[in-house]
Motif scaffolding. Structure first.
Motif, PDB file in Angstrom:
ATOM      1  N   ALA A  67       0.829  -1.206   0.000  1.00  0.00           N
ATOM      2  CA  ALA A  67       0.000   0.000   0.000  1.00  0.00           C
ATOM      3  C   ALA A  67       0.863   1.256   0.000  1.00  0.00           C
ATOM      4  CB  ALA A  67      -0.931  -0.011   1.211  1.00  0.00           C
ATOM      5  N   VAL A  68       1.942   1.258   0.758  1.00  0.00           N
ATOM      6  CA  VAL A  68       2.830   2.420   0.802  1.00  0.00           C
ATOM      7  C   VAL A  68       3.476   2.645  -0.557  1.00  0.00           C
ATOM      8  CG1 VAL A  68       5.007   3.284   1.777  1.00  0.00           C
ATOM      9  CG2 VAL A  68       3.254   2.319   3.284  1.00  0.00           C
ATOM     10  N   LEU A  69       3.944   1.583  -1.194  1.00  0.00           N
ATOM     11  CA  LEU A  69       4.561   1.733  -2.515  1.00  0.00           C
ATOM     12  C   LEU A  69       3.567   2.249  -3.548  1.00  0.00           C
ATOM     13  CD1 LEU A  69       6.831  -1.437  -2.641  1.00  0.00           C
ATOM     14  CD2 LEU A  69       7.532   0.941  -2.343  1.00  0.00           C
ATOM     15  N   ILE A  70       2.357   1.734  -3.526  1.00  0.00           N
ATOM     16  CA  ILE A  70       1.330   2.221  -4.455  1.00  0.00           C
ATOM     17  C   ILE A  70       1.016   3.687  -4.159  1.00  0.00           C
ATOM     18  CG2 ILE A  70      -1.102   1.995  -5.089  1.00  0.00           C
ATOM     19  CD1 ILE A  70      -0.712  -1.061  -4.753  1.00  0.00           C
ATOM     20  N   GLY A  71       0.942   4.054  -2.893  1.00  0.00           N
ATOM     21  CA  GLY A  71       0.687   5.443  -2.515  1.00  0.00           C
ATOM     22  C   GLY A  71       1.794   6.371  -3.013  1.00  0.00           C
ATOM     23  N   ILE A  72       3.049   5.962  -2.873  1.00  0.00           N
ATOM     24  CA  ILE A  72       4.170   6.773  -3.366  1.00  0.00           C
ATOM     25  C   ILE A  72       4.069   6.943  -4.875  1.00  0.00           C
ATOM     26  CG2 ILE A  72       6.673   6.781  -3.699  1.00  0.00           C
ATOM     27  CD1 ILE A  72       6.894   5.481  -0.914  1.00  0.00           C
ATOM     28  N   PHE A  73       3.742   5.860  -5.582  1.00  0.00           N
ATOM     29  CA  PHE A  73       3.606   5.933  -7.043  1.00  0.00           C
ATOM     30  C   PHE A  73       2.492   6.908  -7.441  1.00  0.00           C
ATOM     31  CE2 PHE A  73       1.626   4.358 -10.970  1.00  0.00           C
ATOM     32  CZ  PHE A  73       2.714   4.454 -11.825  1.00  0.00           C
ATOM     33  N   VAL A  74       1.362   6.823  -6.772  1.00  0.00           N
ATOM     34  CA  VAL A  74       0.231   7.702  -7.086  1.00  0.00           C
ATOM     35  C   VAL A  74       0.586   9.161  -6.795  1.00  0.00           C
ATOM     36  CG1 VAL A  74      -2.128   8.312  -6.386  1.00  0.00           C
ATOM     37  CG2 VAL A  74      -1.519   5.921  -6.814  1.00  0.00           C
ATOM     38  N   ILE A  75       1.239   9.424  -5.673  1.00  0.00           N
ATOM     39  CA  ILE A  75       1.620  10.796  -5.332  1.00  0.00           C
ATOM     40  C   ILE A  75       2.573  11.367  -6.379  1.00  0.00           C
ATOM     41  CG2 ILE A  75       2.938  12.170  -3.649  1.00  0.00           C
ATOM     42  CD1 ILE A  75       1.677  10.399  -1.463  1.00  0.00           C
TER      43      ILE A  75
END
Length: 85
Positions: A67-75
């Motif tokens: 979830a953190v990696l996906i969040g970083i990608f989206v940001i």
């Protein structure tokens, strides 16, 4: 004098052979001692419990990491889109 040097060489060869035999004997004795060793059941049970606990921790952590990696990608993508606009 030459015979004395040959005699000394012979002694050095004997010393080297004897020390090599001692080292090899020590290695063989050490290996056999380690091979015959069995861990107590308390320790094997502890390692089994630790393995199960680690598996449970992994099951809890990996979804969070994803979830953190996906969040970083989206940001990052949102920032890139904001810069281009």
């Amino acid at each position: 004098m030459k015979k004395r040097l040959e005699f000394l060489k012979f002694q050095n060869a004997q010393r080297a052979l004897a020390s090599g035999a001692v080292v090899i004997g020590g290695l063989v004795a050490s290996a056999s001692a380690h091979a015959a060793y069995t861990m107590p059941t308390v320790i094997t049970t502890m390692f089994t419990d630790m393995g199960e606990a680690w598996t449970q921790v992994e099951d809890l952590v990996w979804p969070i990491v994803g979830a953190v990696l996906i969040g970083i990608f989206v940001i990052r993508k949102v920032k890139q889109g904001a810069r281009q606009a």
